[in-house]
Write a protein that holds these residues in place. Structure first.
Motif, PDB file in Angstrom:
ATOM      1  N   ALA A   1      -8.958  -0.479  -5.402  1.00  0.00           N
ATOM      2  CA  ALA A   1      -9.173  -0.810  -3.990  1.00  0.00           C
ATOM      3  C   ALA A   1      -7.978  -1.596  -3.472  1.00  0.00           C
ATOM      4  O   ALA A   1      -7.527  -2.554  -4.094  1.00  0.00           O
ATOM      5  N   VAL A   2      -7.436  -1.145  -2.367  1.00  0.00           N
ATOM      6  CA  VAL A   2      -6.271  -1.798  -1.773  1.00  0.00           C
ATOM      7  C   VAL A   2      -6.629  -2.198  -0.354  1.00  0.00           C
ATOM      8  O   VAL A   2      -7.102  -1.374   0.432  1.00  0.00           O
ATOM      9  N   ARG A   3      -6.400  -3.450  -0.043  1.00  0.00           N
ATOM     10  CA  ARG A   3      -6.711  -3.928   1.302  1.00  0.00           C
ATOM     11  C   ARG A   3      -5.428  -3.871   2.131  1.00  0.00           C
ATOM     12  O   ARG A   3      -4.361  -4.280   1.672  1.00  0.00           O
ATOM     13  N   ILE A   4      -5.493  -3.349   3.322  1.00  0.00           N
ATOM     14  CA  ILE A   4      -4.302  -3.286   4.164  1.00  0.00           C
ATOM     15  C   ILE A   4      -4.609  -3.980   5.494  1.00  0.00           C
ATOM     16  O   ILE A   4      -5.563  -3.639   6.167  1.00  0.00           O
ATOM     17  N   ASP A   5      -3.803  -4.987   5.796  1.00  0.00           N
ATOM     18  CA  ASP A   5      -4.025  -5.770   7.013  1.00  0.00           C
ATOM     19  C   ASP A   5      -2.976  -5.417   8.060  1.00  0.00           C
ATOM     20  O   ASP A   5      -1.977  -4.778   7.752  1.00  0.00           O
TER      21      ASP A   5
ATOM     22  N   ALA B   1       0.844  -1.201   0.000  1.00  0.00           N
ATOM     23  CA  ALA B   1       0.000   0.000   0.000  1.00  0.00           C
ATOM     24  C   ALA B   1       0.881   1.253   0.000  1.00  0.00           C
ATOM     25  O   ALA B   1       0.608   2.218  -0.713  1.00  0.00           O
ATOM     26  N   ARG B   2       1.920   1.226   0.794  1.00  0.00           N
ATOM     27  CA  ARG B   2       2.821   2.389   0.841  1.00  0.00           C
ATOM     28  C   ARG B   2       3.434   2.663  -0.527  1.00  0.00           C
ATOM     29  O   ARG B   2       3.465   3.796  -1.006  1.00  0.00           O
ATOM     30  N   ASP B   3       3.916   1.595  -1.181  1.00  0.00           N
ATOM     31  CA  ASP B   3       4.571   1.792  -2.475  1.00  0.00           C
ATOM     32  C   ASP B   3       3.590   2.293  -3.527  1.00  0.00           C
ATOM     33  O   ASP B   3       3.927   3.144  -4.360  1.00  0.00           O
TER      34      ASP B   3
ATOM     35  N   PHE C   1      -8.298  -1.511  12.023  1.00  0.00           N
ATOM     36  CA  PHE C   1      -8.108  -0.318  12.846  1.00  0.00           C
ATOM     37  C   PHE C   1      -6.635  -0.134  13.180  1.00  0.00           C
ATOM     38  O   PHE C   1      -5.942  -1.085  13.482  1.00  0.00           O
ATOM     39  N   GLY C   2      -6.218   1.109  13.137  1.00  0.00           N
ATOM     40  CA  GLY C   2      -4.876   1.434  13.601  1.00  0.00           C
ATOM     41  C   GLY C   2      -3.746   0.805  12.800  1.00  0.00           C
ATOM     42  O   GLY C   2      -2.646   0.621  13.315  1.00  0.00           O
ATOM     43  N   VAL C   3      -3.997   0.488  11.524  1.00  0.00           N
ATOM     44  CA  VAL C   3      -2.918  -0.102  10.730  1.00  0.00           C
ATOM     45  C   VAL C   3      -2.176   0.968   9.929  1.00  0.00           C
ATOM     46  O   VAL C   3      -1.316   0.654   9.111  1.00  0.00           O
ATOM     47  N   GLY C   4      -2.514   2.228  10.167  1.00  0.00           N
ATOM     48  CA  GLY C   4      -1.759   3.305   9.537  1.00  0.00           C
ATOM     49  C   GLY C   4      -2.400   3.875   8.289  1.00  0.00           C
ATOM     50  O   GLY C   4      -1.724   4.525   7.480  1.00  0.00           O
ATOM     51  N   LYS C   5      -3.699   3.715   8.126  1.00  0.00           N
ATOM     52  CA  LYS C   5      -4.358   4.242   6.924  1.00  0.00           C
ATOM     53  C   LYS C   5      -4.283   5.774   6.879  1.00  0.00           C
ATOM     54  O   LYS C   5      -3.945   6.359   5.861  1.00  0.00           O
ATOM     55  N   THR C   6      -4.614   6.388   8.015  1.00  0.00           N
ATOM     56  CA  THR C   6      -4.592   7.857   8.026  1.00  0.00           C
ATOM     57  C   THR C   6      -3.156   8.358   7.872  1.00  0.00           C
ATOM     58  O   THR C   6      -2.912   9.366   7.202  1.00  0.00           O
ATOM     59  N   HIS C   7      -2.231   7.629   8.454  1.00  0.00           N
ATOM     60  CA  HIS C   7      -0.814   7.988   8.297  1.00  0.00           C
ATOM     61  C   HIS C   7      -0.445   7.996   6.803  1.00  0.00           C
ATOM     62  O   HIS C   7       0.142   8.963   6.302  1.00  0.00           O
ATOM     63  N   LEU C   8      -0.822   6.938   6.097  1.00  0.00           N
ATOM     64  CA  LEU C   8      -0.490   6.854   4.666  1.00  0.00           C
ATOM     65  C   LEU C   8      -1.234   7.915   3.859  1.00  0.00           C
ATOM     66  O   LEU C   8      -0.703   8.455   2.880  1.00  0.00           O
ATOM     67  N   LEU C   9      -2.449   8.209   4.278  1.00  0.00           N
ATOM     68  CA  LEU C   9      -3.233   9.232   3.584  1.00  0.00           C
ATOM     69  C   LEU C   9      -2.552  10.596   3.734  1.00  0.00           C
ATOM     70  O   LEU C   9      -2.400  11.345   2.772  1.00  0.00           O
ATOM     71  N   ALA C  10      -2.121  10.876   4.974  1.00  0.00           N
ATOM     72  CA  ALA C  10      -1.436  12.148   5.223  1.00  0.00           C
ATOM     73  C   ALA C  10      -0.101  12.183   4.482  1.00  0.00           C
ATOM     74  O   ALA C  10       0.296  13.221   3.943  1.00  0.00           O
TER      75      ALA C  10
ATOM     76  N   VAL D   1      -7.528   5.946  -5.308  1.00  0.00           N
ATOM     77  CA  VAL D   1      -7.102   4.767  -4.551  1.00  0.00           C
ATOM     78  C   VAL D   1      -7.993   4.693  -3.311  1.00  0.00           C
ATOM     79  O   VAL D   1      -8.229   5.715  -2.648  1.00  0.00           O
ATOM     80  N   TYR D   2      -8.482   3.521  -3.039  1.00  0.00           N
ATOM     81  CA  TYR D   2      -9.362   3.308  -1.883  1.00  0.00           C
ATOM     82  C   TYR D   2      -8.677   2.317  -0.966  1.00  0.00           C
ATOM     83  O   TYR D   2      -8.470   1.163  -1.315  1.00  0.00           O
ATOM     84  N   LEU D   3      -8.268   2.813   0.179  1.00  0.00           N
ATOM     85  CA  LEU D   3      -7.499   2.014   1.130  1.00  0.00           C
ATOM     86  C   LEU D   3      -8.442   1.484   2.197  1.00  0.00           C
ATOM     87  O   LEU D   3      -8.990   2.253   2.978  1.00  0.00           O
ATOM     88  N   ASP D   4      -8.630   0.182   2.177  1.00  0.00           N
ATOM     89  CA  ASP D   4      -9.569  -0.399   3.139  1.00  0.00           C
ATOM     90  C   ASP D   4      -8.790  -1.283   4.092  1.00  0.00           C
ATOM     91  O   ASP D   4      -7.924  -2.048   3.675  1.00  0.00           O
ATOM     92  N   GLY D   5      -9.038  -1.144   5.379  1.00  0.00           N
ATOM     93  CA  GLY D   5      -8.287  -1.980   6.308  1.00  0.00           C
ATOM     94  C   GLY D   5      -8.773  -1.878   7.730  1.00  0.00           C
ATOM     95  O   GLY D   5      -9.687  -1.115   8.044  1.00  0.00           O
TER      96      GLY D   5
END
Ligand SMILES: Nc1ncnc2c1ncn2[C@@H]1O[C@H](COP(=O)(O)OP(=O)(O)OP(=O)(O)O)[C@@H](O)[C@H]1O
Ligand SMILES: [Mg+2]
Length: 367
Positions: free
Chosen positions: A226-230, A66-68, A113-122, A107-111
């Motif tokens: 859509a990207v799933r982040i676990d 997801a980061r890449d 709680f607390g796996v860093g979605k907002t961090h990656l968005l920012a 890009v739609y990041l679905d995952g």
């Protein structure tokens, strides 16, 4: 972590005022459309969130992926053809190692709680040059509420990037509004990155007759990769168990302590706060917290009314953004979602809120 929303005490206040707690229920914030636009930036907690400061968990390869992908998405696009994002994702000659991004405007990041979605968005927001906006789903719906649809489009249109955190479809009104907004904004060249706890095809499930809106939801989903982040909840790596509930004495001591340390504290009964939240628009909840450094809530009890619970969740989201510690008595705040709420369509929303309450009541957030 000291934030603008947590300004120190007014030096003009008397010592007496400095040691008495204010009440959240005495505050009646109302945010205007113009003020709302000014808040469309990442919360201060994420001021320094970058792709480099994101540490992917090797046990969950979806995090590095997801980061890449987002890093590639944020890169300046090659000037190929008209229409902006058409060129995105094409590998440049001699650059075969670069991850190829999606040929879609979003890009739609679905995952979890607390796996860093907002961090990656920012991080995506910080890495993108040009006019850009960052807000929660609620902030965007509030913007439309304040400025009208055309007014909101007028503000957002032409932006290079629009970040939407906490994307959820709670009712038919939201669904019609957001699907239209995304269609109109992507049609004029803006890119969108959204995060959610729900995959796009399951949006609205269990909440309203989402099947009736499948056409709109599907058309919107098609604009996103859509990207799933676990992963495991980053906040819980060092924090486990229930939210902390204090005795009356420990509560008074904790508020006095925060106040002596120069923080503005608030002291409300849980019941009063829950009632007060019904009188303030959720987009103005952040205004309740201006200058507050520690929140005291007395006599927490189990909520059985879904609307009250959802308002409390929206409130906690803003408390979490501002990283304001909560000190509470009564039932642990992680146990307030009763009446079968945890088994309904908002289950994930409540679970995420519990994860946040856990962090906010722990001494980890003490400053
Ligand atoms: N892999 C990571 N590397 C560095 N920091 C991280 C990582 N994952 C999360 N964090 C940090 O942990 C905290 C929680 O992460 P964040 O808020 O981004 O999670 P989230 O997936 O958006 O959670 P939620 O579902 O509650 O919205 C943030 O302070 C974030 O910067
Ligand atoms: Mg988040």
């Amino acid at each position: 972590m000291l934030l603008p929303g947590n300004a120190k005490l007014d030096p003009m206040s008397t010592p007496d005022q400095q040691h008495s707690s204010a009440h959240l229920v005495d505050r009646h914030p109302r945010i205007t459309g113009t003020e709302l636009v000014a808040t469309l930036v990442p919360p201060p907690q994420f001021d320094h969130a970058t792709f480099d400061s994101y540490r992917p968990d090797p046990d969950y390869p979806s995090q590095a992926e997801a980061r890449d992908l987002l890093r590639a998405f944020a890169e300046p696009e090659p000037q190929i053809g008209r229409g902006g994002f058409l060129g995105f994702g094409r590998k440049k000659r001699g650059d075969e190692s670069r991850p190829s991004g999606p040929a879609k405007p979003g890009v739609y990041l679905d995952g979890g709680f607390g796996v860093g979605k907002t961090h990656l968005l920012a991080a995506t927001w910080h890495a993108t040059a040009g006019r850009k906006y960052f807000g929660t789903f609620i902030q965007y719906t509030a913007l439309v509420g304040a400025l009208g649809y055309d007014g909101a489009v007028g503000v957002l249109q032409g932006a290079r990037l629009i970040c939407i955190d906490e994307f959820e479809l709670d009712d038919p009104g939201d669904t019609m509004l957001m699907t239209r907004l995304i269609k109109d904004l992507t049609a004029t060249g803006s890119r969108i990155v959204a995060t959610s706890n729900t995959p796009p095809n399951a949006l609205g499930e269990g909440r309203f007759a989402a099947a009736d809106f499948m056409r709109e939801i599907q058309a919107m989903s098609d604009r996103f990769v859509a990207v799933r982040i676990d992963g495991v909840d980053y906040r819980q790596r060092d924090i486990t168990g229930d939210a902390v509930a204090l005795s009356e004495d420990a509560y008074r001591f904790a508020l006095a302590d925060a106040s002596t340390a120069g923080e503005r504290t608030t002291d409300d009964s849980f019941e009063d706060l829950v009632a007060h939240l019904a009188t303030v628009h959720p987009s103005s909840y952040a205004g309740l917290l201006d200058g507050v450094g520690c929140i005291g809530l007395r006599d927490v009890y189990e909520l059985t009314d879904q609307s009250a619970a959802l308002r409390f969740v929206a409130f906690i989201d803003r408390v979490y953004d501002a990283q304001i510690p909560i000190r509470a008595t009564g039932l642990p705040l992680t146990s307030i979602f009763g009446g079968g709420m945890l088994d309904g369509g908002y289950r994930k929303k409540y679970l995420r809120c519990m994860s946040r309450l856990n962090a906010l009541t722990s001494s980890e957030i003490e400053r």
